[in-house]
Design an enzyme around this catalytic site. Structure first.
Site, PDB file in Angstrom:
ATOM      1  N   THR A 153     -19.173  20.803   6.309  1.00  0.00           N
ATOM      2  CA  THR A 153     -20.536  21.065   5.869  1.00  0.00           C
ATOM      3  C   THR A 153     -21.307  21.676   7.038  1.00  0.00           C
ATOM      4  OG1 THR A 153     -22.427  20.151   4.651  1.00  0.00           O
ATOM      5  CG2 THR A 153     -21.477  18.744   6.379  1.00  0.00           C
ATOM      6  N   VAL A 208     -21.730  14.718  -7.414  1.00  0.00           N
ATOM      7  CA  VAL A 208     -22.651  15.854  -7.459  1.00  0.00           C
ATOM      8  C   VAL A 208     -22.128  16.958  -8.368  1.00  0.00           C
ATOM      9  CG1 VAL A 208     -23.698  17.678  -6.037  1.00  0.00           C
ATOM     10  CG2 VAL A 208     -23.594  15.350  -5.177  1.00  0.00           C
ATOM     11  N   LYS A 251     -22.878   2.292  -1.658  1.00  0.00           N
ATOM     12  CA  LYS A 251     -22.725   0.870  -1.988  1.00  0.00           C
ATOM     13  C   LYS A 251     -23.027  -0.005  -0.770  1.00  0.00           C
ATOM     14  CE  LYS A 251     -19.756  -2.933  -2.618  1.00  0.00           C
ATOM     15  NZ  LYS A 251     -18.805  -3.739  -3.314  1.00  0.00           N
ATOM     16  N   LYS A 294     -20.433   4.907   1.011  1.00  0.00           N
ATOM     17  CA  LYS A 294     -21.600   4.666   1.879  1.00  0.00           C
ATOM     18  C   LYS A 294     -22.773   4.094   1.087  1.00  0.00           C
ATOM     19  CE  LYS A 294     -21.456   9.006   3.020  1.00  0.00           C
ATOM     20  NZ  LYS A 294     -20.162   9.401   2.436  1.00  0.00           N
ATOM     21  N   ASN A 329     -26.424  17.627  -1.324  1.00  0.00           N
ATOM     22  CA  ASN A 329     -24.961  17.752  -1.465  1.00  0.00           C
ATOM     23  C   ASN A 329     -24.325  16.360  -1.507  1.00  0.00           C
ATOM     24  OD1 ASN A 329     -25.738  17.357   1.228  1.00  0.00           O
ATOM     25  ND2 ASN A 329     -24.160  18.672   2.091  1.00  0.00           N
ATOM     26  N   SER A 342     -14.979  -3.804  -5.184  1.00  0.00           N
ATOM     27  CA  SER A 342     -15.314  -3.175  -6.472  1.00  0.00           C
ATOM     28  C   SER A 342     -16.604  -2.383  -6.267  1.00  0.00           C
ATOM     29  CB  SER A 342     -15.494  -4.226  -7.588  1.00  0.00           C
ATOM     30  OG  SER A 342     -16.874  -4.473  -7.834  1.00  0.00           O
ATOM     31  N   ARG A 386     -34.277  30.101  13.319  1.00  0.00           N
ATOM     32  CA  ARG A 386     -35.718  30.049  13.615  1.00  0.00           C
ATOM     33  C   ARG A 386     -36.576  30.839  12.631  1.00  0.00           C
ATOM     34  NH1 ARG A 386     -34.088  31.281  19.695  1.00  0.00           N
ATOM     35  NH2 ARG A 386     -32.970  32.820  18.478  1.00  0.00           N
ATOM     36  N   GLY A 401     -23.737  12.490  -2.716  1.00  0.00           N
ATOM     37  CA  GLY A 401     -23.797  11.764  -3.986  1.00  0.00           C
ATOM     38  C   GLY A 401     -23.413  10.329  -3.689  1.00  0.00           C
ATOM     39  N   HIS A 402     -24.396   9.445  -3.652  1.00  0.00           N
ATOM     40  CA  HIS A 402     -24.156   8.047  -3.277  1.00  0.00           C
ATOM     41  C   HIS A 402     -24.356   7.163  -4.501  1.00  0.00           C
ATOM     42  CE1 HIS A 402     -25.113   9.015   1.224  1.00  0.00           C
ATOM     43  NE2 HIS A 402     -24.135   9.736   0.726  1.00  0.00           N
ATOM     44  N   ASP A 454      -9.108  -2.537  -3.663  1.00  0.00           N
ATOM     45  CA  ASP A 454      -8.622  -2.900  -5.000  1.00  0.00           C
ATOM     46  C   ASP A 454      -7.856  -1.772  -5.679  1.00  0.00           C
ATOM     47  OD1 ASP A 454     -11.524  -2.004  -4.887  1.00  0.00           O
ATOM     48  OD2 ASP A 454     -11.103  -1.657  -7.009  1.00  0.00           O
ATOM     49  N   GLN A 479     -22.022  12.631   3.823  1.00  0.00           N
ATOM     50  CA  GLN A 479     -20.713  13.251   4.115  1.00  0.00           C
ATOM     51  C   GLN A 479     -19.889  12.323   5.030  1.00  0.00           C
ATOM     52  OE1 GLN A 479     -23.669  15.691   4.609  1.00  0.00           O
ATOM     53  NE2 GLN A 479     -23.438  15.669   2.412  1.00  0.00           N
ATOM     54  N   THR A 513     -20.810  22.550  -2.436  1.00  0.00           N
ATOM     55  CA  THR A 513     -21.470  21.987  -3.617  1.00  0.00           C
ATOM     56  C   THR A 513     -22.445  22.993  -4.239  1.00  0.00           C
ATOM     57  OG1 THR A 513     -23.224  21.055  -2.249  1.00  0.00           O
ATOM     58  CG2 THR A 513     -21.330  19.634  -2.678  1.00  0.00           C
ATOM     59  N   ASP A 550     -17.627  10.364   0.552  1.00  0.00           N
ATOM     60  CA  ASP A 550     -17.333   9.547  -0.637  1.00  0.00           C
ATOM     61  C   ASP A 550     -16.558   8.280  -0.313  1.00  0.00           C
ATOM     62  OD1 ASP A 550     -18.555  11.566  -2.121  1.00  0.00           O
ATOM     63  OD2 ASP A 550     -16.679  12.663  -2.340  1.00  0.00           O
TER      64      ASP A 550
HETATM   65  P1  GDP Z   1     -20.510   7.790  -0.972  1.00  0.00           P
HETATM   66  O1  GDP Z   1     -20.774   9.242  -1.139  1.00  0.00           O
HETATM   67  O2  GDP Z   1     -19.852   7.479   0.333  1.00  0.00           O
HETATM   68  O3  GDP Z   1     -21.728   6.931  -1.202  1.00  0.00           O
HETATM   69  O4  GDP Z   1     -19.456   7.385  -2.101  1.00  0.00           O
HETATM   70  P2  GDP Z   1     -19.486   7.841  -3.657  1.00  0.00           P
HETATM   71  O5  GDP Z   1     -20.524   7.064  -4.356  1.00  0.00           O
HETATM   72  O6  GDP Z   1     -19.518   9.316  -3.758  1.00  0.00           O
HETATM   73  O7  GDP Z   1     -18.017   7.423  -4.094  1.00  0.00           O
HETATM   74  C1  GDP Z   1     -17.564   6.116  -3.987  1.00  0.00           C
HETATM   75  C2  GDP Z   1     -17.184   5.625  -5.393  1.00  0.00           C
HETATM   76  O8  GDP Z   1     -16.425   4.441  -5.276  1.00  0.00           O
HETATM   77  C3  GDP Z   1     -18.379   5.268  -6.249  1.00  0.00           C
HETATM   78  O9  GDP Z   1     -18.063   5.509  -7.580  1.00  0.00           O
HETATM   79  C4  GDP Z   1     -18.545   3.768  -5.994  1.00  0.00           C
HETATM   80  O10 GDP Z   1     -19.178   3.105  -7.077  1.00  0.00           O
HETATM   81  C5  GDP Z   1     -17.107   3.351  -5.899  1.00  0.00           C
HETATM   82  N1  GDP Z   1     -16.832   2.193  -5.018  1.00  0.00           N
HETATM   83  C6  GDP Z   1     -17.459   1.826  -3.867  1.00  0.00           C
HETATM   84  N2  GDP Z   1     -16.835   0.766  -3.310  1.00  0.00           N
HETATM   85  C7  GDP Z   1     -15.807   0.471  -4.133  1.00  0.00           C
HETATM   86  C8  GDP Z   1     -14.756  -0.518  -4.086  1.00  0.00           C
HETATM   87  O11 GDP Z   1     -14.652  -1.314  -3.163  1.00  0.00           O
HETATM   88  N3  GDP Z   1     -13.853  -0.509  -5.111  1.00  0.00           N
HETATM   89  C9  GDP Z   1     -13.918   0.376  -6.137  1.00  0.00           C
HETATM   90  N4  GDP Z   1     -12.985   0.320  -7.071  1.00  0.00           N
HETATM   91  N5  GDP Z   1     -14.880   1.321  -6.195  1.00  0.00           N
HETATM   92  C10 GDP Z   1     -15.801   1.371  -5.204  1.00  0.00           C
HETATM   93  P1  IMO Z   2     -21.281  12.230   0.328  1.00  0.00           P
HETATM   94  O1  IMO Z   2     -22.538  11.935   1.116  1.00  0.00           O
HETATM   95  C1  IMO Z   2     -17.726  14.701  -0.117  1.00  0.00           C
HETATM   96  C2  IMO Z   2     -18.099  18.925   0.980  1.00  0.00           C
HETATM   97  C3  IMO Z   2     -18.002  19.961  -0.115  1.00  0.00           C
HETATM   98  C4  IMO Z   2     -17.351  21.091   0.659  1.00  0.00           C
HETATM   99  C5  IMO Z   2     -18.021  20.984   2.034  1.00  0.00           C
HETATM  100  C6  IMO Z   2     -19.194  21.914   2.243  1.00  0.00           C
HETATM  101  O2  IMO Z   2     -21.392  11.927  -1.118  1.00  0.00           O
HETATM  102  O3  IMO Z   2     -20.087  11.624   0.990  1.00  0.00           O
HETATM  103  P2  IMO Z   2     -21.710  21.886   1.356  1.00  0.00           P
HETATM  104  O4  IMO Z   2     -22.256  21.950  -0.040  1.00  0.00           O
HETATM  105  O5  IMO Z   2     -22.121  20.690   2.117  1.00  0.00           O
HETATM  106  O6  IMO Z   2     -21.953  23.154   2.125  1.00  0.00           O
HETATM  107  O7  IMO Z   2     -20.104  21.810   1.153  1.00  0.00           O
HETATM  108  O8  IMO Z   2     -18.461  19.647   2.136  1.00  0.00           O
HETATM  109  N1  IMO Z   2     -19.125  17.885   0.771  1.00  0.00           N
HETATM  110  C7  IMO Z   2     -18.843  16.613   0.446  1.00  0.00           C
HETATM  111  N2  IMO Z   2     -17.670  16.019   0.156  1.00  0.00           N
HETATM  112  N3  IMO Z   2     -18.859  13.978  -0.085  1.00  0.00           N
HETATM  113  C8  IMO Z   2     -20.038  14.543   0.228  1.00  0.00           C
HETATM  114  O9  IMO Z   2     -21.175  13.825   0.398  1.00  0.00           O
HETATM  115  C9  IMO Z   2     -20.078  15.935   0.476  1.00  0.00           C
HETATM  116  N4  IMO Z   2     -21.050  16.809   0.778  1.00  0.00           N
HETATM  117  C10 IMO Z   2     -20.458  17.995   0.974  1.00  0.00           C
HETATM  118  O10 IMO Z   2     -17.194  19.512  -1.180  1.00  0.00           O
HETATM  119  O11 IMO Z   2     -15.983  20.842   0.838  1.00  0.00           O
HETATM  120 MG    MG Z   3     -20.401  10.782  -2.498  1.00  0.00          MG
END
Ligand code: GDP
Ligand code: IMO
Ligand code: MG
Length: 429
Positions: free
Chosen positions: A238, A299, A18, A16, A38, A414, A143, A40-41, A332, A223, A129, A13
């Site tokens: 994970t 997610v 963005k 990635k 699992n 942002s 396997r 969530g981008h 920010d 992740q 997740t 999170d």
């Molecule tokens: P990912 O899993 O690495 O793709 O990240 P997520 O989407 O799960 O979580 C990142 C969150 O931060 C999302 O809600 C994005 O829209 C938000 N975000 C990304 N870059 C920025 C930033 O520079 N500033 C702010 N305030 N939010 C951001």
């Molecule tokens: P993105 O790509 C943050 C975490 C789960 C749990 C552990 C194992 O959005 O960054 P799993 O379901 O993979 O067996 O869960 O990994 N986890 C994440 N945490 N961002 C993710 O993906 C994640 N995908 C799995 O919360 O702790």
């Molecule tokens: Mg995410």
């Protein structure tokens, strides 16, 4: 012409989605190489938000998008995600999406087993997740997995189902769960075959061809390095390798094709689920970061745990992922704080250490050693040039670079696609 791998450098999170979306304007192909739904981008384009879990973020720009062999694919989740995107005006077609024939399928029995283990009174709760990710990878390594290509040859399925169920039904009996009927599993697979097969391709060969043609390939990690099955906070990780080396194994394009590794790093730290988190702030600072940063899982909707930036961890992941440069996100969110802390080392049983130890017990015991920097009162939100940043914010970024041993080449201010400052283009490494 460079091929770039984007990976998370913390616990996921980091933003990635963005950054991959922003970079994908310059790419010809976007490839997922591990994990599954699992992930969530989030992408925000002109105020409209797109949430991707299994599909590469390149689909939003209509780029050729590839799901590599290292990904575990839930066919139901795949169809549902394509339908959600279609409702937002984004059509994913067999011309724009290719799925590796040798990718492993996630089945409903995997999802059930994941949920059963997580709700069991005994055993280690990971806080997964519950998407069936772990059980599907276990079957791959064991396997006995059913793979995408098996949907193309239904008459070979019964024998594969028997082999799989010999394992799962024994396990289910032990857990007091009803056995899975082979016919029901066959019907489930046969019913999704027509939806999945049009996307199936020999991905390693496709990527090899693209590379020879001089296409730019962008790899999208899911992740983060601290959730890596080998290098993360095991067992609170994970079930895949999430570091940059996996881009090669999980796509079939050899490591020589990778020119640049871009680590995505949040300006503070978050984690979802259980496990050690040395700089966690269970106080008003944690609340401030969670509220300002909207730190809720894409997610599962779970509240993310929040804390100060941990330079020890990121320095370590710069090393294990071979990170050449960092995209620093969510700077920010720190606007308005009087002071900002950065963890620069740990104390473990009275001694100062400069890395995260591998043992679970030691990871729980380490205490952060902080440096305190002055904050800034001006807003950095939406800043699009380095010159727009307050002096203290620039100092914070410079100090982070020094502590982690990697330059900040992109800065995000942002969620919006274009609120991004380019310092050094990763494609021009
Ligand atoms: P990912 O899993 O690495 O793709 O990240 P997520 O989407 O799960 O979580 C990142 C969150 O931060 C999302 O809600 C994005 O829209 C938000 N975000 C990304 N870059 C920025 C930033 O520079 N500033 C702010 N305030 N939010 C951001
Ligand atoms: P993105 O790509 C943050 C975490 C789960 C749990 C552990 C194992 O959005 O960054 P799993 O379901 O993979 O067996 O869960 O990994 N986890 C994440 N945490 N961002 C993710 O993906 C994640 N995908 C799995 O919360 O702790
Ligand atoms: Mg995410």
């Amino acid at each position: 012409m460079a091929n770039v791998v984007v990976v998370g450098s913390q616990w996921g999170d980091e933003g990635k989605g963005k950054i991959v979306d922003w970079l994908s304007e310059q790419a010809d192909v976007v490839v997922r190489f591990q994990g599954g739904h699992n992930a969530g981008h989030t992408l925000v384009i002109d105020g409209v938000s797109y949430k991707l879990s299994l599909l590469p973020s390149g689909v939003v720009r209509g780029k050729l998008s590839v799901i590599g062999n290292g990904v575990v694919v839930d066919p139901h989740a795949l169809v549902a995600e394509m339908e959600r995107l279609s409702a937002q005006g984004i059509d994913v077609t067999p011309d724009t999406l290719k799925i590796a024939d040798n990718a492993t399928l996630i089945l409903s029995l995997h999802r059930e087993l994941d949920a059963l283990r997580e709700s069991a009174a005994s055993g280690t709760k990971i806080g997964t997740t519950k998407r069936g990710i772990g059980p599907a990878y276990e079957d791959k390594v064991g396997r006995r997995a059913i793979r995408v290509m098996d949907l193309a040859n239904l008459k070979t399925l019964p024998a594969k189902i028997d082999r799989l169920l010999a394992h799962h039904n024994a396990l289910r009996k032990g857990l007091g769960e009803p056995e899975v009927d082979p016919k029901a599993l066959y019907d489930e697979l046969a019913s999704v075959a027509d939806r999945v097969l049009p996307f199936m391709d020999t991905v390693w060969a496709l990527l090899d061809k693209k590379r020879r043609e001089g296409s730019r390939i962008l790899f999208e990690g899911a992740q983060g390095a601290l959730l890596d099955n080998d290098h993360g906070t095991y067992p609170f990780v994970t079930s895949s390798n999430t570091i940059a080396g996996q881009a090669s194994t999980g796509s079939g394009l050899g490591p020589g094709a990778i020119d640049h590794v871009l680590g995505i790093t949040k300006a503070y730290t978050t984690r979802v689920g259980e496990g050690p988190f040395p700089t966690e702030q269970i106080n008003e600072i944690g609340e401030f970061l969670g509220t300002r940063g909207h730190e809720f899982g894409v997610v599962t909707g779970r509240k993310r745990r929040c804390g100060w930036f941990d330079a020890v961890l990121v320095r370590q992941t710069v090393s294990v992922s071979g990170i050449n440069g960092i995209a620093l996100t969510k700077l920010d969110v720190l606007d308005g704080l009087d002071e900002i802390k950065i963890c620069v080392a740990y104390e473990l049983d009275g001694e100062r250490i400069e890395h995260l130890p591998a043992s679970q017990g030691a990871q729980m015991r380490v205490k952060p050693i902080y440096e305190t920097l002055p904050g800034w009162k001006e807003s950095t939100q939406g800043a699009r040039s380095w010159a727009d940043l307050p002096a203290q914010a620039v100092k914070y970024v410079r100090h982070v670079e020094e502590l982690i041993g990697a330059p900040v080449t992109l800065l995000s201010t942002s969620p919006e696609r274009d609120d991004t400052i380019l310092v050094q283009n990763p494609f021009q490494d």
